[in-house]
Design a protein around this motif. Structure first.
Motif, short mmCIF file in Angstrom:
data_model
loop_
_atom_site.label_atom_id
_atom_site.label_comp_id
_atom_site.label_asym_id
_atom_site.label_seq_id
_atom_site.Cartn_x
_atom_site.Cartn_y
_atom_site.Cartn_z
N LEU A 194 0.86 -1.19 0.00
CA LEU A 194 0.00 0.00 0.00
C LEU A 194 0.89 1.24 0.00
N ALA A 195 0.82 1.99 -1.10
CA ALA A 195 1.62 3.22 -1.23
C ALA A 195 0.66 4.32 -1.64
N THR A 196 -0.37 4.48 -0.81
CA THR A 196 -1.50 5.34 -1.17
C THR A 196 -1.28 6.81 -0.82
N GLY A 197 -0.17 7.14 -0.18
CA GLY A 197 0.16 8.56 0.03
C GLY A 197 -0.78 9.26 0.98
N SER A 198 -0.92 10.55 0.76
CA SER A 198 -1.76 11.37 1.64
C SER A 198 -2.52 12.38 0.79
N ARG A 199 -3.42 13.08 1.39
CA ARG A 199 -4.21 14.09 0.65
C ARG A 199 -4.33 15.34 1.50
N PRO A 200 -4.56 16.49 0.85
CA PRO A 200 -4.62 17.73 1.64
C PRO A 200 -5.77 17.71 2.66
N ARG A 201 -5.45 18.21 3.82
CA ARG A 201 -6.47 18.36 4.87
C ARG A 201 -7.50 19.38 4.39
N VAL A 202 -8.78 19.09 4.60
CA VAL A 202 -9.79 20.06 4.17
C VAL A 202 -10.19 20.96 5.33
N LEU A 203 -10.62 22.15 4.99
CA LEU A 203 -10.96 23.13 6.01
C LEU A 203 -12.46 23.41 5.89
N PRO A 204 -13.22 23.14 6.96
CA PRO A 204 -14.65 23.41 6.88
C PRO A 204 -14.90 24.92 7.05
N LEU A 205 -14.87 25.62 5.94
CA LEU A 205 -14.89 27.09 5.97
C LEU A 205 -16.03 27.57 5.07
N PRO A 206 -16.83 28.53 5.52
CA PRO A 206 -17.87 29.04 4.62
C PRO A 206 -17.21 29.56 3.33
N GLY A 207 -17.68 29.09 2.19
CA GLY A 207 -17.16 29.55 0.91
C GLY A 207 -16.08 28.66 0.32
N VAL A 208 -15.76 27.56 1.02
CA VAL A 208 -14.65 26.72 0.57
C VAL A 208 -14.95 26.02 -0.77
N ASP A 209 -16.24 25.93 -1.11
CA ASP A 209 -16.59 25.26 -2.38
C ASP A 209 -16.60 26.22 -3.58
N LEU A 210 -16.29 27.49 -3.36
CA LEU A 210 -16.27 28.44 -4.49
C LEU A 210 -15.19 28.07 -5.50
N ALA A 211 -15.43 28.38 -6.76
CA ALA A 211 -14.38 28.17 -7.77
C ALA A 211 -13.19 29.06 -7.41
N GLY A 212 -11.98 28.56 -7.65
CA GLY A 212 -10.79 29.35 -7.32
C GLY A 212 -10.21 29.02 -5.95
N VAL A 213 -10.90 28.13 -5.21
CA VAL A 213 -10.35 27.68 -3.91
C VAL A 213 -9.76 26.29 -4.14
N VAL A 214 -8.46 26.17 -3.92
CA VAL A 214 -7.77 24.95 -4.34
C VAL A 214 -6.75 24.49 -3.30
N SER A 215 -6.28 23.24 -3.47
CA SER A 215 -5.15 22.71 -2.69
C SER A 215 -4.17 22.13 -3.69
N LEU A 216 -2.94 21.87 -3.26
CA LEU A 216 -1.95 21.31 -4.18
C LEU A 216 -1.44 19.97 -3.68
N ARG A 217 -1.76 18.94 -4.43
CA ARG A 217 -1.18 17.62 -4.16
C ARG A 217 -0.73 16.95 -5.46
N SER A 218 -1.58 17.07 -6.48
CA SER A 218 -1.33 16.30 -7.70
C SER A 218 -0.97 17.21 -8.87
N LEU A 219 -0.57 16.58 -9.95
CA LEU A 219 -0.28 17.33 -11.17
C LEU A 219 -1.54 18.05 -11.66
N ALA A 220 -2.68 17.39 -11.52
CA ALA A 220 -3.94 18.03 -11.92
C ALA A 220 -4.17 19.30 -11.11
N ASP A 221 -3.89 19.24 -9.80
CA ASP A 221 -4.04 20.44 -8.95
C ASP A 221 -3.09 21.54 -9.43
#
Ligand code: FAD
Length: 416
Positions: free
Chosen positions: A105-132
């Motif tokens: 198992l080499a499943t790595g990790s993922r960015p911690r999410v923040l339960p913040l009002p507005g966090v689902d708006l476009a333009g709010v991002v985290s960086l883990r992958s090439l796609a990000d």
């Protein structure tokens, strides 16, 4: 082993495990399953160079020919959904089953999410992958103001990179200093000073209470003190959580990561875990740790391959890590928490210095800024089990090198 070894996760750890199995002489099937669609790539450049250069290409961990040439069956774009530990098989996306004799198992990790009002708006991002990283690069081209939540390594690397690309950058950090407890306060304040001098605005002891948007896109971040920071992009970099859910659902022991022994075996011996997702008792400090570094991922992968081939060596790699923040190359070797004193070598004003950390006169580790020679020497000293007395650090690298050579020649005499 007719079903061979299946590796879940084609990141730094997974790809090295596949390569090491072949290097160690394993000639059975090796199947590398990854849920990303790319050729596996280096993650560190994503926050350092990739996001500021619209033309930058991802750097593959290995060329395509490596997978075919080493008969590694790389299966991109496939998510492992479930482990049947007793039946030694995996349920994969699309409904198929994949049997295994040994599973890594080499499943790595993922960015911690923040339960913040507005966090689902476009333009709010985290960086883990090439796609990000591609998304951040695209958003960066449309953004004048960027707010980064989190003053850890990734947040500060991104801050320096986007500042150099001409954006107005504000970093918001909840505690009263940067870089958490990852480095000594003297390094954290040095980094802060230089970033601020380059024009990055840094707010410590501050949180974001909400994100505001216009037409579904983020437009501002409002701080705990009520200041409204304009932002066309908000990057959340507040740490990662290990991807343990697959293992957990299969009844494998979890303790801040998939718990492994000194040979990388989980509580189910045919199932091993490595990299960001694995937690273990560290040989160097005796503390339970889960390390997030390329070195940890690759060294554990090498060891997992050896375990599968029947070797019994225990994990004994010296931990090291690097980060590039603007004009500062930070390099850390050893594990410095628990230190009770330190010695500084070099010159903060010249942006070139190292901190040698000690606990009861035992060298725990070295943190360097633009002094790669100290870092390399530290790796050699800690790897050899050599701890120079704190008062000898002032002699500088030449004196330390000579002391290390003497120790290696006659360990008992040199340490007496
Ligand atoms: P990863 O490389 O994350 O690989 C895990 C892979 O498993 C991912 O592709 C994931 O999608 C896949 N996966 C997860 N679950 C499944 C599933 N169920 N089915 C199929 N696939 C799955 N470290 C340093 O030492 N120095 C640095 O300067 C540095 N900079 C970094 C910069 C960035 C932007 C990032 C994100 C990380 C950085 N790191 C750095 C950390 C380093 O990249 C990680 O420690 C390393 O990638 C860990 O390797 P890993 O294989 O455990 O995890």
């Amino acid at each position: 082993m007719k079903n061979g070894v299946v590796i879940v996760g084609a990141g730094h750890a997974g790809v090295q495990a596949a390569a090491s199995l072949r290097e160690e002489g394993y000639d059975g099937p090796v199947i590398l399953v990854g849920d990303e669609s790319e050729l596996p790539y280096h993650k560190p450049p994503l926050s350092k160079t990739f996001i500021k250069d619209q033309e930058a290409k991802p750097q593959p961990l290995r060329g395509e020919a490596f997978y075919t040439g080493s008969t590694i069956d790389y299966r991109p774009g496939i998510k492992v959904e479930r482990i049947d530990a007793a039946g030694q098989r995996l349920e994969i996306s699309g409904g198929g089953m994949l049997p295994f004799d040994r599973l890594i198992l080499a499943t790595g990790s993922r960015p911690r999410v923040l339960p913040l009002p507005g966090v689902d708006l476009a333009g709010v991002v985290s960086l883990r992958s090439l796609a990000d990283a591609r998304l951040i690069r695209e958003l960066s081209a449309q953004s004048e103001d960027v707010v980064i939540l989190g003053g850890g390594f990734i947040g500060l690397e991104i801050a320096a990179t986007l500042k150099a690309a001409g954006r107005k950058v504000t970093v918001v950090e909840a505690v009263d200093r940067l870089l958490g407890r990852a480095v000594a306060p003297v390094i954290a304040s040095h980094v802060r000073q230089r970033l601020e001098a380059s024009g990055v605005r840094i707010l410590t002891g501050t949180t974001i209470s909400r994100l505001e948007g216009e037409n579904g896109r983020v437009s501002a971040a409002v701080t705990s003190s009520g200041e409204r920071l304009p932002a066309q992009m908000v990057i959340i970099g507040i740490g990662v959580v290990p991807n343990v859910e697959l293992a957990q659902a299969a009844g494998i022991a979890i303790a801040n990561g998939i718990r492994v022994d000194q040979q990388m075996r989980s509580s189910v011996p045919e199932i091993l875990a490595i990299g960001d997702a694995a937690s273990y008792r560290h040989w160097f400090t005796g503390a339970d740790v889960r390390l997030e570094s390329v070195q940890n991922a690759t060294d554990q992968a090498r060891l997992a391959a050896r375990t599968i081939l029947g070797h019994a060596d225990a994990f004994a790699a010296v931990p090291w890590f690097w980060s590039d923040i603007g004009d500062m190359k930070l390099q850390m070797v050893g594990l410095t928490s628990g230190g009770d004193s330190h010695v500084v070598l070099g010159d903060l004003g010249e942006n070139r210095f190292s901190i040698y950390h000690y606990a009861a006169d035992r060298l725990l580790g070295i943190e360097s800024v633009n002094r790669p020679g100290d870092h390399m020497l530290g790796r050699k000293m800690l790897g050899a089990g050599f701890s120079p007395p704190p008062q000898s650090v002032a002699e500088g690298p030449d004196g330390l090198k000579a002391a290390l050579a003497a120790f290696q020649k006659e360990p008992a005499k040199a340490s007496a």
